[in-house]
Design a protein around this motif. Sequence first.
Motif, short mmCIF file in Angstrom:
data_model
loop_
_atom_site.label_atom_id
_atom_site.label_comp_id
_atom_site.label_asym_id
_atom_site.label_seq_id
_atom_site.Cartn_x
_atom_site.Cartn_y
_atom_site.Cartn_z
N THR A 1 -5.98 4.47 -6.04
CA THR A 1 -5.61 4.82 -4.09
C THR A 1 -5.32 6.80 -4.65
OG1 THR A 1 -4.39 3.03 -4.21
CG2 THR A 1 -3.37 4.58 -3.18
N ASP A 2 -4.58 6.67 -5.84
CA ASP A 2 -4.63 8.64 -5.84
C ASP A 2 -6.47 8.71 -5.44
OD1 ASP A 2 -2.40 7.91 -6.01
OD2 ASP A 2 -2.62 8.24 -8.33
N ASN B 1 -9.02 7.87 -3.65
CA ASN B 1 -9.63 7.36 -2.23
C ASN B 1 -8.44 8.26 -1.55
OD1 ASN B 1 -11.10 5.33 -3.27
ND2 ASN B 1 -9.66 4.18 -2.85
N MET B 2 -7.31 8.58 -2.17
CA MET B 2 -6.60 9.89 -1.07
C MET B 2 -6.73 11.30 -1.30
SD MET B 2 -2.32 8.18 -1.86
CE MET B 2 -1.18 9.97 -1.05
N GLU C 1 -9.17 -0.75 0.89
CA GLU C 1 -8.32 0.28 0.83
C GLU C 1 -8.50 1.35 1.33
OE1 GLU C 1 -10.96 -0.34 -2.64
OE2 GLU C 1 -10.15 -1.55 -3.69
N ASN C 2 -9.40 2.13 1.79
CA ASN C 2 -9.36 3.20 2.75
C ASN C 2 -7.89 3.03 3.75
OD1 ASN C 2 -12.01 4.21 0.98
ND2 ASN C 2 -12.54 3.47 3.26
N ALA D 1 -5.54 4.20 1.93
CA ALA D 1 -4.99 5.10 1.76
C ALA D 1 -3.96 6.49 2.55
CB ALA D 1 -6.20 5.78 0.97
#
Length: 304
Positions: A196-197, A199-200, A230-231, A234
Amino acid sequence: MTESEKTTLLTVKHEIDSDSEANDPNYQLVTDRRTLRTRYLAVKNLIFDERDDLSSIDSAKFKSIVNDLESLHQFVLKPREQIADAEALLDITNTLLTSVKATNGDGITISDFVDSLVRDFAKQSSRPDGRTLIDWKKIGIEYSDASRSSRGCRTMIGPMDTQMKQRKARRKRARLVENEQPAEVDDTDIKKKTNTDINMAAMFDILRKHRIVRLEQLVLNRNSFAQTVENIFALSFLVKDGRADIKLDEKGIHLVSPKNAPTATAIASKEVVYNHFVFRFDFKDWKLMKDYIEVGHELMPHRD
């Protein structure tokens, strides 16, 4: 009962003129209800007057009264009539109970009980003193029919050769040596960034590069529904941290732009206020989004 009482119970003869109020259906209904209660009262009085003969074996009055109650019960509709019906049944029940108690006296005595046991369950004995023996097995068989319990031998359920379990010996704790020290925890995995980090960070770089983009273009992955979700996940963290801003234009299109995260002082003073909304998204929405965005306009890269 007299011959007049054996006539139809709800028939009332009124000698009235055609102009009287008896022609009113409501009046006739009230009269019939009142007549029904009057007949119940007459049956209750009959039960009281004939209480001495109701319990006689050759008396037909009990059956006649019960038939009258059954006939009256067919017309019961109102609560007052139901009360009268219940009271009549209670009266005839109490009358029969009193008669039975008076006939039976004090009930079965101990002598009657013992005589019954000797008469029905005595068995032949070869004892020289001539005492009478009771066949208790026969009594048990007779009782089992009433108690619904099965005949047979009662035994324990389960294995009969159980053995005592041996208790496990406790392990002795090894004594600590003075130069022993606990192992150090490797926290390198904790410092690693999660997916997640990553993708962020990738999404924020795209926002800084394009400055303002459509939300669908930012989150859509045409080849993977899971990566699209998931996007969105994020993006929600970027908005929560104050690093992304979502606004609606005049056409109702969601536009996303980057921004600097607010300071702790601004949040504490409520100078910065977050507004949240629910973003509905399922597989059908993903398919519609693919048709809505042209091929090649997706901004987030596909991840292997």
